[in-house]
Scaffold this active site. Structure first.
Site, PDB file in Angstrom:
ATOM      1  N   TYR A 155      64.816 -26.544   9.642  1.00  9.49           N
ATOM      2  CA  TYR A 155      64.605 -25.897   8.343  1.00  9.49           C
ATOM      3  C   TYR A 155      63.256 -25.194   8.379  1.00  9.49           C
ATOM      4  O   TYR A 155      62.269 -25.746   8.859  1.00  9.49           O
ATOM      5  CB  TYR A 155      64.610 -26.945   7.223  1.00  9.49           C
ATOM      6  CG  TYR A 155      64.319 -26.382   5.851  1.00  9.49           C
ATOM      7  CD1 TYR A 155      65.232 -25.538   5.223  1.00  9.49           C
ATOM      8  CD2 TYR A 155      63.144 -26.698   5.182  1.00  9.49           C
ATOM      9  CE1 TYR A 155      64.979 -25.025   3.953  1.00  9.49           C
ATOM     10  CE2 TYR A 155      62.885 -26.185   3.910  1.00  9.49           C
ATOM     11  CZ  TYR A 155      63.804 -25.348   3.301  1.00  9.49           C
ATOM     12  OH  TYR A 155      63.549 -24.845   2.044  1.00  9.49           O
ATOM     13  N   ASP A 250      57.039 -24.314  14.093  1.00 12.93           N
ATOM     14  CA  ASP A 250      56.937 -24.594  12.672  1.00 12.93           C
ATOM     15  C   ASP A 250      56.468 -26.038  12.523  1.00 12.93           C
ATOM     16  O   ASP A 250      57.241 -26.980  12.649  1.00 12.93           O
ATOM     17  CB  ASP A 250      58.288 -24.374  11.985  1.00 12.93           C
ATOM     18  CG  ASP A 250      58.212 -24.597  10.475  1.00 12.93           C
ATOM     19  OD1 ASP A 250      57.183 -25.110  10.002  1.00 12.93           O
ATOM     20  OD2 ASP A 250      59.188 -24.263   9.784  1.00 12.93           O
ATOM     21  N   LYS A 278      52.375 -28.654   3.698  1.00 14.20           N
ATOM     22  CA  LYS A 278      52.366 -30.086   3.417  1.00 14.20           C
ATOM     23  C   LYS A 278      50.977 -30.723   3.589  1.00 14.20           C
ATOM     24  O   LYS A 278      50.139 -30.545   2.716  1.00 14.20           O
ATOM     25  CB  LYS A 278      53.467 -30.767   4.229  1.00 14.20           C
ATOM     26  CG  LYS A 278      54.826 -30.145   3.829  1.00 14.20           C
ATOM     27  CD  LYS A 278      56.072 -30.825   4.281  1.00 14.20           C
ATOM     28  CE  LYS A 278      57.269 -30.179   3.569  1.00 14.20           C
ATOM     29  NZ  LYS A 278      58.289 -29.619   4.406  1.00 14.20           N
TER      30      LYS A 278
END
Ligand SMILES: *Cc1c(COP(=O)(O)O)cnc(C)c1O
Length: 444
Positions: A155, A250, A278
């Site tokens: 994702y 990522d 995050k």
């Protein structure tokens, strides 16, 4: 049924959450601002949270939960860490946004670039989605090519050209995985299976000269935890280099989670670009992307690749990120978190060995996944059977009733934080043992 301390009412209905959810359903689609929060995969009413402290969440009914979601990754220090709270309070009093550069952007950029292999420059944005979207535009500008390659099961946020799932066939043209994404938008995206060198080679042999970038979560953690073979990751580095494409890691989840230098440090593989989010925001909205200066200088205002943001580099978010990274470094958090994860793994072993149905503990440092599939821990995306999904829903609710908050989806990973103690792990293990037993009787 044992009840956890500080959780006196596990069996009663979450009255306040139900009331809030009913109000929310009227004014917010699905009652939530991010889909997985809605408990869609497990049923029931999502808990509305009123506060977090350390390893615990407290819902609107005052019930306490041991939190294993950590806001989906950012809260590596736990909730409301005093250093982060102090930074946020102090900095906000000086103004929350300026629309002009300020010191905290420089401070956080210095910390991030000093931590991550090959990272000379970094630009801050406000989410992981934005970081990936911008990194891909930059890769296309830098290479002058159009194709992007991603992997099924990874994702990368919700930008149009990445909301793509594998079509039929092996190295495939993707098809939109969401309504509202025109087929034309994903024509330049290719989707490969993870853990498959042959499919990778076939795609590069066929279209290598058109590929701008290959993007991967080096420790895929958005469809379970799909730990990759180091040789596979090395192959990605080699083949992108050979064809003049950029390799993008990522690291929105793995960055500052698995090591100070993320998966690049753990694997010894330096990508051309890396994306973050995050943890680097300390619980505030932040994303970042970075790489070598020769690539990053293509960005406006130096270069011709446009990218901007009203709240990018926001001083409150930057300061929360700085405080969080400083605590991590000062406490040598990664060694501690690895020990915590390893302890949990040891403690869970007898419980999982006794389970009448498959429950596998897949772990990397402080993140772990309870894999309910039959067979070995998967390295590529799998689909759980209906029975396996039902087992998860049952475990989820049994854990919730015992005061343990797991992510409300069988495909989501759990996160430990510096706030989790051995006593917390003991509670978790006891609750999971009971929940598995209950599930074996309930779900057949
Ligand atoms: C969470 C995540 C994103 C998206 O970040 P948002 O801040 O939710 O937009 C991108 N990539 C990975 C690997 C993620 O885990």
């Amino acid at each position: 049924m044992t009840r956890l301390k500080g959780n006196p009412l596990p069996a009663e209905a979450p009255t306040q959450s139900i009331a809030l959810f009913n109000r929310a359903l009227k004014v917010i689609p699905g009652g939530v601002n991010s889909p997985v929060r809605a408990f869609g995969a497990v049923g029931g009413t999502p808990r509305f949270i009123s506060r977090g402290a350390g390893a615990y969440l407290y819902d609107a009914d005052g019930r306490r939960y041991l939190d294993l979601v950590g806001s989906w990754g950012p809260l590596i220090l736990g909730h409301a860490h005093p250093e982060v709270v102090r930074a946020v309070v102090e900095v906000s009093q000086l103004g929350t946004t300026f629309g002009a550069p300020s010191w905290s952007e420089v401070e956080l950029a210095e910390r991030v670039t000093a931590s991550y292999p090959g990272l000379e420059q970094v630009r801050f944005v406000s989410s992981g989605t934005e970081a990936v979207m911008s990194a891909i535009r930059l890769a296309r500008a830098y290479t002058g090519r159009d194709l992007v390659v991603k992997f099924a099961g990874c994702y990368h946020g919700h930008a149009d050209h990445l909301l793509v799932s594998a079509g039929s066939g092996l190295a495939t043209f993707g098809k939109p995985s969401s309504a509202g994404v025109p087929a034309a938008f994903v024509e330049c995206t290719r989707v490969l299976p993870l853990d498959d060198e042959e499919a990778l080679e076939a795609l590069f042999a066929h279209e290598g000269a058109r590929i701008a970038a290959l993007i991967i979560e080096p420790a895929p953690a958005n469809h379970g935890l799909l730990l990759q073979r180091p040789e596979f990751l090395k192959k990605l580095r080699a083949i992108t280099r050979q064809h003049g494409a950029l390799l993008i890691f990522d690291e929105v989840i793995s960055g500052f989670r698995v090591a100070r230098g993320g998966m690049a440090e753990l694997t010894g593989i330096t990508p051309d670009l890396a994306t973050f989010g995050k943890i680097i925001g300390g619980g505030m909205p932040v994303g970042a992307f970075g790489g070598a200066r020769r690539i990053m200088s293509r960005l406006a205002p130096e270069g011709d690749t446009y990218q901007a943001g009203t709240l990018s580099g926001n001083p409150v978010a930057m300061s929360a990120g700085i405080a969080a990274l400083d605590v991590l470094v000062k406490q040598n958090a990664w060694a501690h978190l690895e020990a915590l994860g390893a302890a949990l793994e040891r403690m869970l072993q007898p419980v999982l060995a006794k389970s009448p149905f498959p429950v596998r503990f897949v772990r990397l440092g402080s993140m772990f996944w309870l894999a309910l599939n039959d067979g070995p821990a998967p390295r590529a995306a799998i689909t759980l059977t209906e029975l396996e999904s039902e087992r998860f829903a049952s475990i989820f609710h049994a854990m919730l009733a015992r005061g343990v908050y797991l992510p409300p989806s069988a495909y989501e990973v759990c996160f430990l934080s510096l706030a989790h103690t051995t006593a917390d792990l003991e509670q978790l293990v006891a609750a999971l043992g009971e929940s598995i037993e209950l599930t074996a009787r309930r779900v057949k």
